[in-house]
Design a protein around this motif. Structure first.
Motif, PDB file in Angstrom:
ATOM      1  N   SER A 190       0.916  -1.089  -0.330  1.00  0.00           N
ATOM      2  CA  SER A 190      -0.334  -0.373   0.132  1.00  0.00           C
ATOM      3  C   SER A 190       0.661   1.100  -0.142  1.00  0.00           C
ATOM      4  CB  SER A 190      -0.950   0.216   0.866  1.00  0.00           C
ATOM      5  OG  SER A 190      -1.944  -0.705   1.348  1.00  0.00           O
ATOM      6  N   ILE A 191       0.267   2.219  -1.013  1.00  0.00           N
ATOM      7  CA  ILE A 191       1.078   3.437  -0.685  1.00  0.00           C
ATOM      8  C   ILE A 191       0.685   4.760  -0.656  1.00  0.00           C
ATOM      9  CG2 ILE A 191       2.414   4.704  -3.026  1.00  0.00           C
ATOM     10  CD1 ILE A 191       2.490   1.841  -3.759  1.00  0.00           C
ATOM     11  N   ILE A 192       0.670   5.064   0.192  1.00  0.00           N
ATOM     12  CA  ILE A 192       0.005   6.601   0.740  1.00  0.00           C
ATOM     13  C   ILE A 192       0.978   7.597   0.209  1.00  0.00           C
ATOM     14  CG2 ILE A 192      -1.264   7.591   2.312  1.00  0.00           C
ATOM     15  CD1 ILE A 192      -1.278   5.023   3.654  1.00  0.00           C
ATOM     16  N   ASP A 193       0.337   8.653  -0.496  1.00  0.00           N
ATOM     17  CA  ASP A 193       1.411   9.734  -0.471  1.00  0.00           C
ATOM     18  C   ASP A 193       0.201  10.874  -1.197  1.00  0.00           C
ATOM     19  OD1 ASP A 193       2.758  11.726  -2.212  1.00  0.00           O
ATOM     20  OD2 ASP A 193       4.818  10.182  -1.077  1.00  0.00           O
ATOM     21  N   ASP A 194       0.214  12.144  -0.695  1.00  0.00           N
ATOM     22  CA  ASP A 194      -0.703  13.408  -1.343  1.00  0.00           C
ATOM     23  C   ASP A 194      -0.456  13.257  -2.744  1.00  0.00           C
ATOM     24  OD1 ASP A 194       1.347  14.666   0.182  1.00  0.00           O
ATOM     25  OD2 ASP A 194       0.414  15.780   0.382  1.00  0.00           O
ATOM     26  N   ASP A 195       1.298  13.314  -3.494  1.00  0.00           N
ATOM     27  CA  ASP A 195       1.535  14.067  -4.409  1.00  0.00           C
ATOM     28  C   ASP A 195       1.382  12.833  -4.835  1.00  0.00           C
ATOM     29  OD1 ASP A 195       3.041  13.772  -6.584  1.00  0.00           O
ATOM     30  OD2 ASP A 195       4.546  15.185  -5.510  1.00  0.00           O
ATOM     31  N   GLU A 196       0.161  12.618  -6.485  1.00  0.00           N
ATOM     32  CA  GLU A 196      -0.411  11.311  -7.349  1.00  0.00           C
ATOM     33  C   GLU A 196       1.122  11.296  -8.134  1.00  0.00           C
ATOM     34  OE1 GLU A 196      -3.544  10.133 -10.849  1.00  0.00           O
ATOM     35  OE2 GLU A 196      -3.439  12.871  -9.653  1.00  0.00           O
ATOM     36  N   SER A 197       1.439  12.070  -8.593  1.00  0.00           N
ATOM     37  CA  SER A 197       3.119  11.730  -9.700  1.00  0.00           C
ATOM     38  C   SER A 197       4.058  10.612  -8.527  1.00  0.00           C
ATOM     39  CB  SER A 197       3.780  12.777  -9.994  1.00  0.00           C
ATOM     40  OG  SER A 197       4.439  13.979  -8.604  1.00  0.00           O
ATOM     41  N   VAL A 198       4.420  10.817  -6.622  1.00  0.00           N
ATOM     42  CA  VAL A 198       4.999   9.712  -6.293  1.00  0.00           C
ATOM     43  C   VAL A 198       3.939   8.714  -6.350  1.00  0.00           C
ATOM     44  CG1 VAL A 198       5.901   9.175  -4.483  1.00  0.00           C
ATOM     45  CG2 VAL A 198       6.411  12.220  -5.540  1.00  0.00           C
ATOM     46  N   ARG A 199       2.491   9.061  -6.134  1.00  0.00           N
ATOM     47  CA  ARG A 199       2.043   7.639  -6.013  1.00  0.00           C
ATOM     48  C   ARG A 199       1.878   6.649  -7.264  1.00  0.00           C
ATOM     49  NH1 ARG A 199      -2.032  10.884  -4.282  1.00  0.00           N
ATOM     50  NH2 ARG A 199      -3.696  10.385  -6.132  1.00  0.00           N
ATOM     51  N   GLU A 200       1.805   7.034  -8.091  1.00  0.00           N
ATOM     52  CA  GLU A 200       1.885   6.363  -9.076  1.00  0.00           C
ATOM     53  C   GLU A 200       2.810   5.942  -9.800  1.00  0.00           C
ATOM     54  OE1 GLU A 200      -0.711   4.936 -11.460  1.00  0.00           O
ATOM     55  OE2 GLU A 200      -1.948   6.570  -9.748  1.00  0.00           O
ATOM     56  N   ALA A 201       4.418   6.855  -9.122  1.00  0.00           N
ATOM     57  CA  ALA A 201       5.589   5.859 -10.103  1.00  0.00           C
ATOM     58  C   ALA A 201       6.023   5.264  -9.120  1.00  0.00           C
ATOM     59  CB  ALA A 201       6.630   7.363  -9.880  1.00  0.00           C
ATOM     60  N   THR A 202       5.383   5.410  -7.533  1.00  0.00           N
ATOM     61  CA  THR A 202       5.449   3.937  -6.989  1.00  0.00           C
ATOM     62  C   THR A 202       4.975   2.756  -7.024  1.00  0.00           C
ATOM     63  OG1 THR A 202       6.082   5.927  -4.765  1.00  0.00           O
ATOM     64  CG2 THR A 202       6.198   2.998  -3.920  1.00  0.00           C
ATOM     65  N   LYS A 203       4.159   2.809  -7.351  1.00  0.00           N
ATOM     66  CA  LYS A 203       2.465   2.059  -7.549  1.00  0.00           C
ATOM     67  C   LYS A 203       3.924   1.395  -9.156  1.00  0.00           C
ATOM     68  CE  LYS A 203      -1.682   1.134  -9.842  1.00  0.00           C
ATOM     69  NZ  LYS A 203      -2.696   1.674 -10.638  1.00  0.00           N
ATOM     70  N   SER A 204       3.976   1.750  -9.835  1.00  0.00           N
ATOM     71  CA  SER A 204       4.667   0.929 -11.343  1.00  0.00           C
ATOM     72  C   SER A 204       5.940   0.268 -10.530  1.00  0.00           C
ATOM     73  CB  SER A 204       5.499   2.310 -12.223  1.00  0.00           C
ATOM     74  OG  SER A 204       3.451   2.804 -12.469  1.00  0.00           O
ATOM     75  N   LEU A 205       6.850   0.774 -10.070  1.00  0.00           N
ATOM     76  CA  LEU A 205       7.608   0.172  -9.134  1.00  0.00           C
ATOM     77  C   LEU A 205       7.470  -1.300  -8.567  1.00  0.00           C
ATOM     78  CD1 LEU A 205      10.896   0.137  -8.655  1.00  0.00           C
ATOM     79  CD2 LEU A 205      10.575   1.023  -7.279  1.00  0.00           C
ATOM     80  N   VAL A 206       6.780  -0.276  -7.686  1.00  0.00           N
ATOM     81  CA  VAL A 206       6.210  -1.845  -7.407  1.00  0.00           C
ATOM     82  C   VAL A 206       5.711  -2.811  -7.712  1.00  0.00           C
ATOM     83  CG1 VAL A 206       4.114  -2.112  -5.387  1.00  0.00           C
ATOM     84  CG2 VAL A 206       5.622  -0.936  -4.825  1.00  0.00           C
ATOM     85  N   ARG A 207       4.330  -2.612  -9.158  1.00  0.00           N
ATOM     86  CA  ARG A 207       4.263  -3.471  -9.447  1.00  0.00           C
ATOM     87  C   ARG A 207       4.819  -4.608 -10.374  1.00  0.00           C
ATOM     88  NH1 ARG A 207      -1.596  -3.860 -10.954  1.00  0.00           N
ATOM     89  NH2 ARG A 207      -1.248  -4.463 -12.741  1.00  0.00           N
ATOM     90  N   SER A 208       6.259  -3.887 -11.131  1.00  0.00           N
ATOM     91  CA  SER A 208       7.562  -4.056 -11.466  1.00  0.00           C
ATOM     92  C   SER A 208       8.405  -4.942 -11.572  1.00  0.00           C
ATOM     93  CB  SER A 208       8.331  -3.115 -11.706  1.00  0.00           C
ATOM     94  OG  SER A 208       9.209  -2.517 -10.638  1.00  0.00           O
ATOM     95  N   LEU A 209       7.666  -5.399  -9.622  1.00  0.00           N
ATOM     96  CA  LEU A 209       8.679  -6.549  -8.862  1.00  0.00           C
ATOM     97  C   LEU A 209       7.644  -7.229  -8.620  1.00  0.00           C
ATOM     98  CD1 LEU A 209       9.794  -3.989  -5.884  1.00  0.00           C
ATOM     99  CD2 LEU A 209      10.650  -4.253  -8.222  1.00  0.00           C
ATOM    100  N   GLY A 210       6.451  -7.024  -8.887  1.00  0.00           N
ATOM    101  CA  GLY A 210       5.984  -8.663  -9.223  1.00  0.00           C
ATOM    102  C   GLY A 210       4.601  -8.708  -7.523  1.00  0.00           C
ATOM    103  N   TYR A 211       4.391  -7.549  -7.367  1.00  0.00           N
ATOM    104  CA  TYR A 211       4.015  -7.149  -6.564  1.00  0.00           C
ATOM    105  C   TYR A 211       2.668  -6.278  -6.374  1.00  0.00           C
ATOM    106  CZ  TYR A 211       7.799  -8.245  -3.435  1.00  0.00           C
ATOM    107  OH  TYR A 211       9.313  -8.780  -3.348  1.00  0.00           O
ATOM    108  N   ALA A 212       1.330  -6.670  -5.882  1.00  0.00           N
ATOM    109  CA  ALA A 212       0.056  -5.910  -6.383  1.00  0.00           C
ATOM    110  C   ALA A 212       0.257  -4.250  -5.301  1.00  0.00           C
ATOM    111  CB  ALA A 212      -1.158  -6.353  -5.764  1.00  0.00           C
ATOM    112  N   ALA A 213      -0.217  -3.254  -6.007  1.00  0.00           N
ATOM    113  CA  ALA A 213      -0.420  -2.017  -5.536  1.00  0.00           C
ATOM    114  C   ALA A 213      -1.241  -2.052  -5.053  1.00  0.00           C
ATOM    115  CB  ALA A 213       0.881  -1.552  -6.540  1.00  0.00           C
ATOM    116  N   ALA A 214      -1.613  -0.646  -4.159  1.00  0.00           N
ATOM    117  CA  ALA A 214      -2.612  -0.272  -3.655  1.00  0.00           C
ATOM    118  C   ALA A 214      -2.745   1.263  -3.549  1.00  0.00           C
ATOM    119  CB  ALA A 214      -3.801  -0.795  -2.195  1.00  0.00           C
TER     120      ALA A 214
END
Length: 142
Positions: free
Chosen positions: A25-49
């Motif tokens: 789970s990723i919590i950040d009020d900055d959408e660009s940070v949330r989305e970049a972190t989500k992309s990284l997490v998913r690229s590692l094979g994990y689910a991201a919320a």
């Protein structure tokens, strides 16, 4: 940070996810940070919320489904440290990784002493975040 994360994502391949895939789970009020972190997490094979605030996270099903929590320190409403206290009080032992652009040593020490797995200052190298995620998932599995 976003550029580093996007470069890392471009260098990795998506792996298929299964029902047993850990959810980060990723919590950040900055959408660009949330989305970049989500992309990284998913690229590692994990689910991201993703969540835009601590309150949104606390109201979600993700609160008990998260294998690891990556949260910004400074957010409108409840801060990351306040969220950490709330989760601890509620008996939730999800490993937490903090990321922040602005902090002091006292806040860093408080978070780490309360059990945070990592405390990263933005911008940070994606490899450091990956190491923190690996450590958090090992702790959750133990």
């Amino acid at each position: 940070m976003m550029g580093t994360l996007l470069r890392w994502v471009a260098q990795t391949k998506d792996r298929p996810q299964t029902e047993m895939t850990p959810t980060i789970s990723i919590i950040d009020d900055d959408e660009s940070v949330r989305e970049a972190t989500k992309s990284l997490v998913r690229s590692l094979g994990y689910a991201a919320a993703t969540f835009s605030s601590a309150g949104e996270y606390l109201r979600s099903d993700g609160i008990w489904q998260s294998s690891c929590l990556i949260t910004d320190l400074q957010m409108p409403g409840m801060s990351g440290v306040e969220l950490q206290r709330r989760l601890t009080t509620d008996g939730n032992d999800t490993p937490i990784i903090f990321m922040t652009a602005d902090s002091d040593d006292k806040t860093r020490s408080q978070a780490l002493n309360a059990g945070a797995v990592g405390f990263l200052r933005k911008p940070f190298d994606a490899k450091i975040l990956i190491e923190c995620i690996d450590r958090a998932l090992r702790l959750k599995a133990a």
